[in-house]
Design a protein around this motif. Structure first.
Motif, mmCIF file in Angstrom:
data_model
loop_
_atom_site.group_PDB
_atom_site.id
_atom_site.type_symbol
_atom_site.label_atom_id
_atom_site.label_comp_id
_atom_site.label_asym_id
_atom_site.label_seq_id
_atom_site.Cartn_x
_atom_site.Cartn_y
_atom_site.Cartn_z
ATOM 1 N N GLY A 189 10.721 -68.211 -25.637
ATOM 2 C CA GLY A 189 11.348 -67.911 -24.358
ATOM 3 C C GLY A 189 10.534 -68.253 -23.138
ATOM 4 N N GLU A 464 4.813 -61.639 -23.904
ATOM 5 C CA GLU A 464 5.119 -60.342 -23.291
ATOM 6 C C GLU A 464 4.891 -60.375 -21.780
ATOM 7 O OE1 GLU A 464 3.537 -55.686 -23.471
ATOM 8 O OE2 GLU A 464 2.782 -57.176 -24.893
ATOM 9 N N TYR A 466 4.726 -63.049 -19.831
ATOM 10 C CA TYR A 466 5.674 -63.980 -19.219
ATOM 11 C C TYR A 466 7.024 -63.309 -18.972
ATOM 12 C CZ TYR A 466 9.134 -67.637 -18.667
ATOM 13 O OH TYR A 466 10.178 -68.395 -18.193
ATOM 14 N N LYS A 467 7.535 -62.620 -19.967
ATOM 15 C CA LYS A 467 8.857 -62.002 -19.832
ATOM 16 C C LYS A 467 8.862 -60.926 -18.750
ATOM 17 C CE LYS A 467 10.557 -63.019 -24.470
ATOM 18 N NZ LYS A 467 11.005 -62.502 -25.792
ATOM 19 N N ARG A 468 7.763 -60.178 -18.634
ATOM 20 C CA ARG A 468 7.717 -59.150 -17.597
ATOM 21 C C ARG A 468 7.610 -59.791 -16.209
ATOM 22 N NH1 ARG A 468 3.688 -53.932 -16.751
ATOM 23 N NH2 ARG A 468 4.860 -53.119 -14.967
ATOM 24 N N ASP A 470 8.673 -62.730 -15.360
ATOM 25 C CA ASP A 470 9.961 -63.369 -15.094
ATOM 26 C C ASP A 470 10.991 -62.338 -14.629
ATOM 27 O OD1 ASP A 470 11.653 -65.675 -15.077
ATOM 28 O OD2 ASP A 470 12.593 -64.945 -16.908
#
Length: 530
Positions: A189, A464, A466-468, A470
């Motif tokens: 992702g 982890e 990156y997703k936060r 983003d």
């Protein structure tokens, strides 16, 4: 602060064409600006060095140190000198000086007064100045979360060949393994990746002269390199080839680089051969390797030759290892190149590169801003001067929304969490350095700085974070920072144009403000002022 050493830092760093026998501390300014504010007058004065800035050092002291008032100024080192080796003729020291100055150069400082003592207002003033100076910055950034992924190919390792020690490339991440890492992150992702290839050519991370490109057989050779480019081009935002054109390492007889002809000269007329400095003794490292400073004209020629050699390959741009954070003169008496002339040559060369390729920089000084698709490893914290009481994200306020930037590599740091929080406070993107090899394979190499680069160990953490990022900061990277406050000790607030506030808690316990609780060593986002 009485008795403390005053602050001093060279604009654009130290000139490597000036001899140094030791280095204890090497503070530098990436931007030619300084200022001072007076609370009782509700005013501040900003000084921007417009011409001759590469000769300047910013110096500051607080009341009680060297004078009875706070002071900041620029000192210009115009005429340089060097101790010449005349031991065979004299037992006294003889200094050589520059014979003349460039009549076309001048020193120019612009002062701007503000009816405010706020560092935020001072930063906004400098931001507006840069927009006038570099109109191309007005286009801003894409708004996507900046993500830089640097992949380490080969390093130099001493091996026994027929009973003799020989330095050879040692594969940490083959070309095919680079492709696997990128595709794995994409499937996890992670999007908008700008991939930097480091140690991909000419023997590895510490490569020889970059005018000619030789692919590394231990990584998969030319065929493996082409295959890697083709397999990842559709899942990344860009592929950047990292190379160093300022310094020449591992010089050999047939590499096309003539030490006496192509190297810059010190003022004492000797070839600019530099030594690694010891972090323990602050002087030349006993077992360190020497390397050469290329002439400014040779630097530009090597970039052109490199691009010509790589013309048939589909890559996005060049990640300059030294250009943009190192600015050197050449004191060759027959063809002297001043530091200001060197800067002009660099910017002209970058403009030429940008006609076909993008450029990325490490650190990045003011003069490369119009050419930067991304600045990685930008300094987000104080360099440790003992006159500093607090750190504020001055240049983040200046640059946010105009140029994408990141701080240090998150996984190559002594304090991962503080590094992460600094990135949040400064509105920076994400940067990581990765390799396929286990950390213990760095043993017996000089690249142990990549101690935290193993991909398998860091994959889940990178995904982890990156997703936060983003989720929390999408839509903010195109906006300007309009306010920043130190709301309490180790508690900061950064505010963006749409009213979003980002609180950062550097403490080891939770903190509550305006009904928002920020966990220990964490951050909280209040979107749009809600």
């Amino acid at each position: 602060k009485s008795g403390q050493t005053a602050y001093s830092a060279n604009v654009y760093g130290f000139d490597p064409a000036v001899v140094r026998s030791y280095v204890i501390k090497d503070p530098y300014c990436q931007f030619p600006i300084y200022g001072i504010s007076v609370d009782s007058k509700n005013s501040s004065l900003l000084a921007i060095i417009e011409e001759g800035e590469s000769y300047a050092a910013i110096k500051a002291s607080v009341a009680g140190a060297t004078r009875v008032f706070n002071a900041v100024t620029a000192e210009f080192d115009i005429i340089h000198s060097e101790l010449a080796d005349v031991t065979g003729r004299s037992d006294t020291g003889v200094y050589l000086y520059e014979e003349k100055l460039n009549a076309e150069e001048s020193i120019k400082v612009r002062y701007k007064s503000l009816n405010s003592t706020s560092y935020v207002d001072m930063a906004k003033t400098y931001r507006n100045y840069l927009l006038e100076k570099y109109p191309s910055l007005a286009g801003g950034t894409s708004g996507n979360l900046p993500v830089a992924v640097e992949l380490i190919g080969a390093v130099t390792k001493t091996e026994q060949v027929l009973g003799f020690p020989k330095d050879k490339p040692y594969a940490l991440t083959t070309y095919s393994e680079m492709a696997d890492i990128v595709k794995k992150l994409d499937s996890d992702g992670v999007k908008n990746m700008k991939v930097i290839l480091n140690g991909w050519f000419n023997e590895g991370v510490v490569h020889d002269v970059a005018s000619d490109v030789d692919f590394i057989s231990e990584l998969g050779g030319k065929r493996g390199f082409k295959s890697m480019l083709n397999s990842v081009s559709s899942v990344v935002e860009g592929i950047y080839l990292k190379a160093d054109f300022t310094f020449v390492y591992n010089n050999s007889l047939f590499d096309g680089y003539s030490v006496r002809k192509d190297s810059a000269k010190f003022l004492n007329r000797e070839v600019a051969e530099l030594d690694e400095m010891s972090n323990i003794f602050y002087s030349n490292a006993e077992n360190g390797d020497s390397y050469y400073l290329a002439k400014p004209s040779v630097l530009q020629d090597n970039i052109k030759s490199f691009m010509k050699d790589m013309n048939s390959y589909s890559y996005t741009g060049i990640a300059f290892n030294s250009l943009g954070n190192t600015l050197a003169s050449d004191y060759n008496r027959k063809a002297t190149v001043t530091r200001e002339q060197s800067k002009d040559m660099q910017t002209a060369g970058l403009a030429s590169v940008n006609e076909t390729k993008k450029t990325m920089f490490y650190g990045g000084s003011e003069y490369v801003l119009p050419y930067a698709s991304l600045i990685v490893d930008m300094s987000l914290k104080s360099q440790g001067s003992n006159v500093v009481d607090e750190e504020v994200p001055f240049f983040a306020i200046v640059l946010h929304g105009l140029v994408d930037y990141t701080g240090d590599a998150l996984n190559i740091t002594g304090d991962y969490q503080t590094n992460l929080l600094k990135s949040v406070e400064n509105g920076a993107g994400l940067y990581c350095v990765l390799m396929n090899a286990e950390t213990n394979e760095l043993q017996d190499t000089k690249e142990t700085k990549y101690f935290g680069a193993n991909f398998d160990a860091w994959e889940s953490s990178i995904v982890e974070v990156y997703k936060r990022f983003d989720a929390d900061f999408t839509g903010l990277y195109k906006q300007a920072i309009v306010d920043h406050q130190i709301v309490d000790k180790n508690i900061t607030m950064t505010q963006y144009e749409d009213g979003t506030k980002v609180y950062v808690n550097y403490r080891t316990d939770a903190y509550t403000i305006d009904g928002v609780t920020i966990s220990a060593r964490d951050w909280a986002v209040v979107k749009g002022g809600n």
